[in-house]
Structures are given as structure tokens and as C-alpha cells.
Design an enzyme around this catalytic site. Structure first.
Site, PDB file in Angstrom:
ATOM      1  N   VAL A 172       0.834  -1.205   0.000  1.00 31.43           N
ATOM      2  CA  VAL A 172       0.000   0.000   0.000  1.00 31.43           C
ATOM      3  C   VAL A 172       0.870   1.258   0.000  1.00 31.43           C
ATOM      4  CG1 VAL A 172      -1.714   1.301   1.327  1.00 31.43           C
ATOM      5  CG2 VAL A 172      -1.888  -1.186   1.175  1.00 31.43           C
ATOM      6  N   TYR A 180      -3.642  -9.423  16.319  1.00 32.88           N
ATOM      7  CA  TYR A 180      -3.478  -8.448  15.236  1.00 32.88           C
ATOM      8  C   TYR A 180      -4.697  -7.525  15.198  1.00 32.88           C
ATOM      9  CZ  TYR A 180      -3.103  -7.138  10.210  1.00 32.88           C
ATOM     10  OH  TYR A 180      -3.023  -6.481   9.012  1.00 32.88           O
TER      11      TYR A 180
HETATM   12  N1  LIG Z   1      -2.388  -6.612   2.233  1.00 32.79           N
HETATM   13  C1  LIG Z   1      -3.664  -6.786   2.567  1.00 32.79           C
HETATM   14  O1  LIG Z   1      -4.388  -7.588   1.955  1.00 32.79           O
HETATM   15  C2  LIG Z   1      -4.250  -5.982   3.701  1.00 32.79           C
HETATM   16  C3  LIG Z   1      -5.589  -6.204   4.040  1.00 32.79           C
HETATM   17  C4  LIG Z   1      -6.144  -5.460   5.067  1.00 32.79           C
HETATM   18  C5  LIG Z   1      -5.398  -4.502   5.734  1.00 32.79           C
HETATM   19  N2  LIG Z   1      -4.109  -4.321   5.402  1.00 32.79           N
HETATM   20  C6  LIG Z   1      -3.362  -3.290   6.152  1.00 32.79           C
HETATM   21  O2  LIG Z   1      -2.826  -2.387   5.230  1.00 32.79           O
HETATM   22  C7  LIG Z   1      -1.565  -1.931   5.681  1.00 32.79           C
HETATM   23  C8  LIG Z   1      -0.534  -2.099   4.597  1.00 32.79           C
HETATM   24  O3  LIG Z   1      -0.454  -3.479   4.252  1.00 32.79           O
HETATM   25  P1  LIG Z   1       0.611  -3.962   3.195  1.00 32.79           P
HETATM   26  O4  LIG Z   1       0.057  -5.206   2.597  1.00 32.79           O
HETATM   27  O5  LIG Z   1       1.020  -2.817   2.347  1.00 32.79           O
HETATM   28  O6  LIG Z   1       1.791  -4.392   4.173  1.00 32.79           O
HETATM   29  P2  LIG Z   1       3.313  -4.602   3.794  1.00 32.79           P
HETATM   30  O7  LIG Z   1       3.466  -4.731   2.329  1.00 32.79           O
HETATM   31  O8  LIG Z   1       3.815  -5.691   4.678  1.00 32.79           O
HETATM   32  O9  LIG Z   1       3.957  -3.216   4.245  1.00 32.79           O
HETATM   33  C9  LIG Z   1       4.094  -2.896   5.597  1.00 32.79           C
HETATM   34  C10 LIG Z   1       5.265  -1.941   5.688  1.00 32.79           C
HETATM   35  O10 LIG Z   1       5.448  -1.558   7.055  1.00 32.79           O
HETATM   36  C11 LIG Z   1       6.824  -1.486   7.302  1.00 32.79           C
HETATM   37  N3  LIG Z   1       7.159  -1.647   8.725  1.00 32.79           N
HETATM   38  C12 LIG Z   1       6.834  -2.660   9.544  1.00 32.79           C
HETATM   39  N4  LIG Z   1       7.385  -2.459  10.755  1.00 32.79           N
HETATM   40  C13 LIG Z   1       8.083  -1.285  10.696  1.00 32.79           C
HETATM   41  C14 LIG Z   1       8.867  -0.559  11.605  1.00 32.79           C
HETATM   42  N5  LIG Z   1       9.075  -0.990  12.864  1.00 32.79           N
HETATM   43  N6  LIG Z   1       9.431   0.606  11.193  1.00 32.79           N
HETATM   44  C15 LIG Z   1       9.257   1.041   9.932  1.00 32.79           C
HETATM   45  N7  LIG Z   1       8.522   0.394   9.012  1.00 32.79           N
HETATM   46  C16 LIG Z   1       7.939  -0.777   9.397  1.00 32.79           C
HETATM   47  C17 LIG Z   1       7.404  -2.630   6.502  1.00 32.79           C
HETATM   48  O11 LIG Z   1       8.776  -2.430   6.293  1.00 32.79           O
HETATM   49  P3  LIG Z   1       9.736  -3.706   6.126  1.00 32.79           P
HETATM   50  O12 LIG Z   1       9.402  -4.267   4.771  1.00 32.79           O
HETATM   51  O13 LIG Z   1      11.078  -3.111   6.234  1.00 32.79           O
HETATM   52  O14 LIG Z   1       9.373  -4.658   7.231  1.00 32.79           O
HETATM   53  C18 LIG Z   1       6.580  -2.551   5.224  1.00 32.79           C
HETATM   54  O15 LIG Z   1       7.174  -1.683   4.288  1.00 32.79           O
HETATM   55  C19 LIG Z   1      -1.253  -2.680   6.966  1.00 32.79           C
HETATM   56  O16 LIG Z   1      -1.531  -1.828   8.045  1.00 32.79           O
HETATM   57  C20 LIG Z   1      -2.189  -3.856   6.934  1.00 32.79           C
HETATM   58  O17 LIG Z   1      -2.564  -4.220   8.231  1.00 32.79           O
HETATM   59  C21 LIG Z   1      -3.502  -5.029   4.396  1.00 32.79           C
END
Ligand SMILES: NC(=O)c1ccc[n+]([C@@H]2O[C@H](COP(=O)([O-])OP(=O)(O)OC[C@H]3O[C@@H](n4cnc5c(N)ncnc54)[C@H](OP(=O)(O)O)[C@@H]3O)[C@@H](O)[C@H]2O)c1
Length: 315
Positions: free
Chosen positions: A20, A142
Site C-alpha cells: 500500500v 493483530y
Molecule cells: N495486504 C492486505 O491484503 C491488507 C488487508 C487489510 C489490511 N491491510 C493493512 O494495510 C496496511 C498495509 O499493508 P501492506 O500489505 O502494504 O503491508 P506490507 O506490504 O507488509 O507493508 C508494511 C510496511 O510496514 C513497514 N514496517 C513494519 N514495521 C516497521 C517498523 N518498525 N518501522 C518502519 N517500518 C515498518 C514494513 O517495512 P519492512 O518491509 O522493512 O518490514 C513494510 O514496508 C497494513 O496496516 C495492513 O494491516 C492489508
């Protein structure tokens, strides 16, 4: 409250290397926003409160988009619930408190559909039902950390008038996703399996009957929905494409993208997961949001990105 993101406003995107976050950075830049702050974890560890405060003090973002989260695979959610809660709760507390301290005009934070009560099952989920029961056991920690974020945002709006959108998102996919073939989300996992079968041989085994229904929203559409919501809405907002498809539609879409060259096997003895999970999108649709990518176009874009970038993809 309506707020406009002016091209001269500085905008912070947390988790900018994620699915995202990367789509948000691209969309904001394409709108002409001159200063998109996109620190990766190496530059700003969101678990470190002082580092977060220092970053906000130095860069003074006007708007904040907060998708960063500790996201484990399927097994990780049940094996590491303590870590899951601690890291997500801490990241969110630090970011939201920094928004208050340093006068951010508005924050849009990412929640998840898991915050809804398990008891509401396959019914149409409305934003005002988040607190009506306990979330599902497998993602309990979570979900509770994500609920705590909503509680903090509501409390900060009441006491400090910090304006927010809390996006309750269903299934997302797109370039830059975490492509874990064995434990990942359904689309990135299938993309990885199709690519492996095409390049190394072997069959793709799909779990279940394929009849389970989902709303999958492509990442760039999600980024547009988040920005539109940030500018025009407030409070919890369900996110989705508004188009419901079956897992079989996803598989057939990938068969088409790979020109039918991959042999498929359905394992109907394996579970389908929840058959239906739908969100009431009337709030999002009231501001005119329409997805630009249908399933076929989104799958093609995701698969092509994966094939082009493999093996330098998150797996
Ligand atoms: N993907 C889905 O289907 C989905 C569905 C519902 C809700 N969501 C929500 O949408 C949001 C984005 O999801 P996404 O799929 O884009 O997740 P993602 O691809 O895993 O991205 C999460 C990002 O957060 C960063 N992060 C985690 N811990 C950190 C820290 N301590 N300091 C700095 N950065 C940190 C990660 O960096 P690193 O890569 O360096 O760890 C990663 O770039 C999340 O909040 C998730 O709960 C996602």
C-alpha cells in the site's frame, strides 16, 4: 472534515516500501505533491519513539498516511500473538502521538477487516459494527492492536481534535506485495505458484472448491481510495473495489495471463476459508470512488511485475 492535499504540503507515508505504501507514494507524486516523505525502516524505525518524534520535528509533515504494520504470514499470526500485538500497538501509538505533538492536519491509518466481530460472519459489515463483539480467534492479537489504533484515534479526535480516517480494508493485491507461495494471501501466493510452475515445471495446486467469494482491491485503486477518503471523509471507512469475485475467477484470470501453459489441480479436501466476507462500501462510494482496475487487468499487472522483478521480490 474536508481537507485538501495541496501540492506544496509535505506528506508522510509510513511503510513506503510495502504494497500500500509504495502505491500511495506513486499516486501522491503523480498528483504533483512535491514533498512525499517516504522513509524506509532503515531510516526510521517506527518502534523507536524518540526517533519518530525527531523525524516529525525535523520534517513537519502536514498530512500522514500510515500503512506501516507488522504483518506476519498466516501461521505467524497464531504463533507470535504477543509480538504481533506489541509491535503493531507500539508503531501506531508512536505515529499517532507524533501527529498530535507536531500538529499534523490529518492522518489516514490502515485498519483491517479482521477488526469486525467474528459473530457477524458473512453479513454486510458496516463501520459502526466494529465494537459489537470479539474478532476471530486466529487473528485476535493483530485485530486487537488494530482496534486499539481506532480507539486512540477516536480519543485523540475527542481531546485534541486530531482529524483522521481509519480505513478498514479487505483483500488487497498488486506489485510490491509479499509473494509467499505457501503461507501468503491468496493472490500473491497464486502469482508465485503460477510463476514457479511456468518457469520450473510442475502443477499449481489450488486449495478448496474455488467458490469462496471476495472483494479484491488493486493497490493503486486502494491508494486513490485512501487519498479521496483523506480529503473528503472522516472516521472509519470501509475500503474495497465493490466487485465481488470467486477464487475460481482469480485462478482463471491467472490461467489467462499465463496463456494456459500451467497445469492446475484443485484440492477440494482443503478448506475454502470463510465463504463470504463483504463490506458496506456506501461511505466510500458516496464520494464517487470507482476502481480503475478490474480483476483481469490487476492480475496481469501484478503477474507481469512479479515476473519482471523475480527473484528480487519480497517472498
Ligand atoms: N495486504 C492486505 O491484503 C491488507 C488487508 C487489510 C489490511 N491491510 C493493512 O494495510 C496496511 C498495509 O499493508 P501492506 O500489505 O502494504 O503491508 P506490507 O506490504 O507488509 O507493508 C508494511 C510496511 O510496514 C513497514 N514496517 C513494519 N514495521 C516497521 C517498523 N518498525 N518501522 C518502519 N517500518 C515498518 C514494513 O517495512 P519492512 O518491509 O522493512 O518490514 C513494510 O514496508 C497494513 O496496516 C495492513 O494491516 C492489508
Amino acid at each position: 472534515m474536508s481537507v485538501e492535499i495541496a501540492t506544496t504540503d509535505s506528506v508522510l507515508v509510513t511503510g513506503a516500501g510495502g504494497l500500500v505504501g509504495s502505491a500511495l507514494v506513486e499516486e501522491l507524486r503523480s498528483r504533483g505533491v512535491e514533498t512525499v516523505l517516504a522513509p524506509r525502516r532503515g531510516e526510521l524505525n517506527l518502534l523507536d519513539q524518540q526517533a519518530v518524534f525527531d523525524y516529525f520535528e525535523q520534517h513537519r509533515p502536514v498530512h500522514v498516511f500510515h500503512p506501516a504494520a507488522k504483518v506476519f504470514g498466516l501461521g505467524g499470526n497464531t504463533r507470535f500473538p504477543g509480538e504481533m500485538f506489541y509491535e503493531n500497538a507500539l508503531i501506531n501509538i508512536n505515529v499517532i502521538e507524533a501527529c498530535r505533538r507536531f500538529g499534523v492536519r490529518k492522518i489516514t491509518a490502515l485498519g483491517t477487516g479482521c477488526v469486525y466481530p467474528e459473530s457477524l460472519g458473512g453479513s454486510l459489515l458496516r463501520e459502526d459494527q466494529v465494537w459489537d463483539g470479539a474478532p476471530h480467534g486466529s487473528e485476535w492479537a493483530y485485530a486487537q492492536a488494530k482496534r486499539a489504533m481506532l480507539a486512540q484515534l477516536v480519543a485523540y479526535q475527542q481531546q485534541y481534535e486530531l482529524d483522521f480516517v481509519y480505513a478498514i480494508s479487505g483483500n488487497l493485491y498488486g506489485p510490491g506485495d509479499l509473494f509467499d507461495a505457501e503461507n501468503g494471501h491468496v493472490i500473491p501466493s497464486l502469482v508465485a505458484k503460477f510463476h514457479r510452475a511456468l518457469t520450473e515445471g510442475g502443477k499449481v495446486t489450488v486449495w478448496g472448491t474455488g467458490r469462496a467469494e471476495r472483494d479484491f482491491c488493486f493497490s493503486s485503486d486502494t491508494a486513490r481510495a485512501l487519498i479521496m477518503s483523506h480529503e473528503q471523509l472522516t472516521g472509519p471507512v470501509n475500503m474495497g473495489s465493490g466487485v465481488v469475485v470467486t477464487i475460481r475467477d482469480v485462478v482463471e484470470g491467472l490461467v489467462e495471463v499465463t496463456n494456459g501453459a500451467v497445469e492446475l489441480e484443485w484440492d477440494a479436501t482443503k478448506p475454502d476459508g470463510q465463504m463470504r466476507r463483504f463490506y458496506d462500501l456506501s461511505k466510500l462510494q458516496s464520494i464517487g470512488f470507482q476502481p480503475q482496475f478490474d480483476l483481469k487487468a490487476g492480475l496481469r499487472s501484478t503477474y507481469e511485475w512479479y515476473a519482471k522483478n523475480y527473484p528480487h521480490v519480497r517472498r
